[in-house]
Design an enzyme around this catalytic site. Structure first.
Site: not given
Ligand code: ARG
Length: 262
Positions: A77, A123, A214-217
């Site tokens: 993603h 993912d 967000q940003g850790d994905s």
């Molecule tokens: N989708 C998020 C990203 O793009 C990561 C989300 C992780 N969320 C969480 N609650 N652990 O960085």
């Protein structure tokens, strides 16, 4: 890396997750709420992905993991832009410190053919670097599906959102207990979002102590020196009752290895 703790009351009382101790933090120690600073020497395979077309061209876009000298695993993603707009950054704990670490451009993107954007299954993406990062240790993939079980405590690394509880764009880590698939499957919203026992790891704190964000994905969730999973999704971050959801490597290890060895 996020943690939102007792922000409501304005009192910052949190456990440092890395030790799972209940040491209370105070307002004088804002950097250790939820996550703690990590060094790139303890996580040399942790990669920050920047995107020149993104809102912060040299800041965080997503995380990734070095699994071959010239290959990264990240989240499918995260791959919404052309390959040429991404840069992999290794060895740079503070992304503003451009004198540290090294970078490589992305020459190719493979998206897992089973990636489903509606439910976030599979993912995974594999990125080929334009040049190998030689001399950097890579991390091994976990191949045993039984490694994901309630009670183990993997650690997640990333440069992502801290909700002002830590420095921006700086590598942090947090130990997040594996809550077991049953915990996320008991959450109807999570089942609706696509949580699957065969594809995900459910990890974090039901009380909202800390989480990835967000940003850790695409970044690493590590157990016993192996890549257990990568950061995928969650409802908010560190929301009580809503743990982090990670894309589990073992069920996909064969597919991923085959692609990595091409
Ligand atoms: N989708 C998020 C990203 O793009 C990561 C989300 C992780 N969320 C969480 N609650 N652990 O960085």
């Amino acid at each position: 890396m996020l943690l939102r703790a007792a922000a409501i009351a304005g009192a910052l009382v949190l456990a440092t997750a890395a030790t799972a101790s209940a040491t209370p933090a105070t307002e004088d120690q804002p950097l250790i709420i939820g996550g703690t600073l990590a060094s790139t020497s303890e996580a040399p395979w942790a990669i920050a992905l920047t995107n020149s077309a993104g809102p912060a061209p040299t800041g965080r876009w997503c995380g990734a993991v070095l699994v071959r000298a010239n290959k990264l695993i990240t989240a499918a993603h995260c791959m919404t832009r052309p390959a040429g707009t991404y840069t992999a950054v290794q060895g740079r704990a503070d992304l503003r410190d451009r004198s540290s670490g090294q970078t490589a451009r992305i020459a190719g993107i493979w998206i897992h053919p089973g990636y489903n954007r509606a439910n976030n299954r599979n993912d995974f993406a594999i990125l080929t670097l334009a040049r190998p990062l030689t001399g950097v240790p890579v991390i091994r993939l976990e191949t045993n599906p039984k490694a994901d079980r309630k009670g183990v405590v993997p650690t997640v690394y990333g440069w992502g959102e801290t909700s002002d509880t830590g420095p921006d764009d700086t590598l942090q880590k947090i130990a997040v207990p594996d809550l077991g698939d049953a915990t996320c499957l008991a959450n109807k919203e999570y089942v609706g979002y696509g949580y699957a026992a065969s594809a995900n790891v459910c990890a974090g704190y039901l009380d909202g102590t800390g989480d990835s964000c967000q940003g850790d994905s695409g970044g690493p969730l590590v157990l016993n020196g192996r890549l257990l999973a990568t950061v995928s999704w969650g409802k908010g971050c560190a929301e009580p009752g809503y743990p982090g959801v990670y894309a589990e490597i073992a069920p996909n290890a064969k597919t991923l290895q085959t692609q990595l060895d091409k």
